[in-house]
Design an enzyme around this catalytic site. Structure first.
Site, PDB file in Angstrom:
ATOM      1  N   HIS A 199       0.841  -1.209   0.000  1.00 55.48           N
ATOM      2  CA  HIS A 199       0.000   0.000   0.000  1.00 55.48           C
ATOM      3  C   HIS A 199       0.875   1.257   0.000  1.00 55.48           C
ATOM      4  O   HIS A 199       0.498   2.278  -0.564  1.00 55.48           O
ATOM      5  CB  HIS A 199      -0.940   0.006   1.201  1.00 55.48           C
ATOM      6  CG  HIS A 199      -1.881  -1.172   1.227  1.00 55.48           C
ATOM      7  ND1 HIS A 199      -2.679  -1.464   2.292  1.00 55.48           N
ATOM      8  CD2 HIS A 199      -2.143  -2.136   0.288  1.00 55.48           C
ATOM      9  CE1 HIS A 199      -3.394  -2.557   2.035  1.00 55.48           C
ATOM     10  NE2 HIS A 199      -3.074  -2.988   0.824  1.00 55.48           N
ATOM     11  N   HIS A 211      -9.409  -2.051  -4.821  1.00 56.29           N
ATOM     12  CA  HIS A 211      -8.298  -2.354  -3.916  1.00 56.29           C
ATOM     13  C   HIS A 211      -7.306  -3.314  -4.568  1.00 56.29           C
ATOM     14  O   HIS A 211      -6.092  -3.177  -4.394  1.00 56.29           O
ATOM     15  CB  HIS A 211      -8.765  -2.913  -2.569  1.00 56.29           C
ATOM     16  CG  HIS A 211      -7.604  -3.074  -1.641  1.00 56.29           C
ATOM     17  ND1 HIS A 211      -7.056  -2.018  -0.953  1.00 56.29           N
ATOM     18  CD2 HIS A 211      -6.811  -4.134  -1.378  1.00 56.29           C
ATOM     19  CE1 HIS A 211      -5.994  -2.433  -0.287  1.00 56.29           C
ATOM     20  NE2 HIS A 211      -5.817  -3.713  -0.527  1.00 56.29           N
ATOM     21  N   HIS A 214      -0.945 -11.037  -4.985  1.00 61.24           N
ATOM     22  CA  HIS A 214       0.467 -10.702  -4.791  1.00 61.24           C
ATOM     23  C   HIS A 214       1.417 -11.714  -5.430  1.00 61.24           C
ATOM     24  O   HIS A 214       2.443 -11.343  -5.985  1.00 61.24           O
ATOM     25  CB  HIS A 214       0.780 -10.582  -3.297  1.00 61.24           C
ATOM     26  CG  HIS A 214      -0.060  -9.545  -2.611  1.00 61.24           C
ATOM     27  ND1 HIS A 214      -0.104  -8.239  -3.031  1.00 61.24           N
ATOM     28  CD2 HIS A 214      -0.903  -9.631  -1.554  1.00 61.24           C
ATOM     29  CE1 HIS A 214      -0.931  -7.556  -2.248  1.00 61.24           C
ATOM     30  NE2 HIS A 214      -1.439  -8.388  -1.350  1.00 61.24           N
TER      31      HIS A 214
END
Ligand SMILES: [Zn+2]
Length: 318
Positions: free
Chosen positions: A85, A242, A269
């Site tokens: 983030h 997101h 990821h």
């Protein structure tokens, strides 16, 4: 060629955040400051008493784990978790060079989005550096797969992401977002999207040592097709936004902003890290180009959120 938009940018000062890790629940202070041209994003650990680990590049070759977040190995058994983030905000806001310092093993989760980082970047302002901007230009498509999930980097004359998710949940379901990057669009349409999780997974995650710091203050929490957060969603399709936020953060581990298109379906990821490994597995897949080699009409970098250009202007007349 002397346009500001073709030059590298760093933070005009330091910004700092106090919080705790969403997985570890450990308190942490994060400081992000300027870095020299051509350094990219550097990261180091504050060991206390004025000692620091040697700064290392935030690079996919240092990814040690991709379970639920992206974790980097900083060397000497020091790691940094949940960096995506932070790197998303830096990359999304058009920062080329920055030094990230952490005094614990996980970045603070803040409100579960990249918004607090993006706002602070906006407030401190960016400084234009003498060096020209560089990009990782995709020359050949690279696709990595895991069952029906995939992630791909493709040649494209711009910077775009096309991301789709499909969850077995009535609240999420199938969502797709196509995004042409500019700092303003990142700030407005992506940065506020929060991470999310299901109550049904929470117990198992916590037994495994994850999500120990997660709460309604930092995660959209879903329980049997209901959103438990009293305020509801920030965007109707906050979930795919997101995932896009995460992808921007993970892709910045290529070391340079990507000139091309990223596509993914049910990604995450692990696939994001694998597609970068795939890209760098052959020199024929990419080339490093300067801003002067890209279309001059490309002015995405000038599309800044209101406020940033003001700061920018003030600094240049001082
Ligand atoms: Zn995330």
């Amino acid at each position: 060629m002397n346009k500001l938009s073709t030059r590298q940018r760093t933070l005009a000062g330091e910004i700092s955040f106090a919080g705790y890790g969403v997985h570890s629940a450990q308190p942490v202070t994060l400081v992000i400051g300027p870095a020299a041209p051509d350094k990219g994003f550097l990261i180091r650990r504050d060991l206390g008493n004025g000692t620091y680990t040697e700064p290392v590049s935030v690079h996919f070759s240092r990814v040690s784990r991709t379970t639920l977040c992206t974790t980097l190995d900083l060397g000497g058994s020091v790691s940094a978790a949940t960096i995506e983030h932070v790197t998303s905000a830096l990359s999304g806001m058009g920062v080329d060079n920055a030094l990230i310092t952490l005094d614990a093993a996980e970045c603070p989760i803040m409100d579960g989005s990249a918004y607090p980082f993006a706002v602070a970047i906006l407030e401190v302002g960016l400084e234009t550096q003498p060096a020209p901007k560089k990009f990782l230009k995709i020359l050949r498509s690279v696709t990595v797969r895991n069952n029906d999930a995939f992630a791909a980097l493709e040649p494209y004359n711009g910077r775009a992401l096309d991301l789709e998710i499909d969850f077995d949940s009535k609240v999420i379901g199938r969502q797709r977002m196509m995004f042409d990057w500019t700092p303003r669009r990142y700030f407005e349409d992506v940065s506020r999207a929060r991470t999310f999780g299901f109550v049904r997974d929470a117990k198992i995650l916590r037994q495994a040592g994850y999500a120990l710091g997660s709460s309604l203050d930092n995660s959209i929490t879903l329980h049997e097709d209901r959103i438990l957060n009293p305020g509801g969603l920030r965007y109707e399709d906050e979930f795919v936004r997101h995932k896009l936020l995460d992808a921007i953060g993970d892709l910045s581990l290529g070391g340079l902003p990507i000139w091309g298109k990223f596509r993914s379906y049910k990604g995450g990821h692990a696939l994001n890290a694998h597609v970068l490994s795939g890209l760098f597995s052959s020199d024929a897949n990419y080339e490093i180009v300067g801003a002067e080699d890209l279309p001059l009409e490309f002015e995405a970098f000038d599309d800044q959120p209101a406020g940033l250009e003001v700061n920018h202007y003030l600094r240049s007349v001082r």
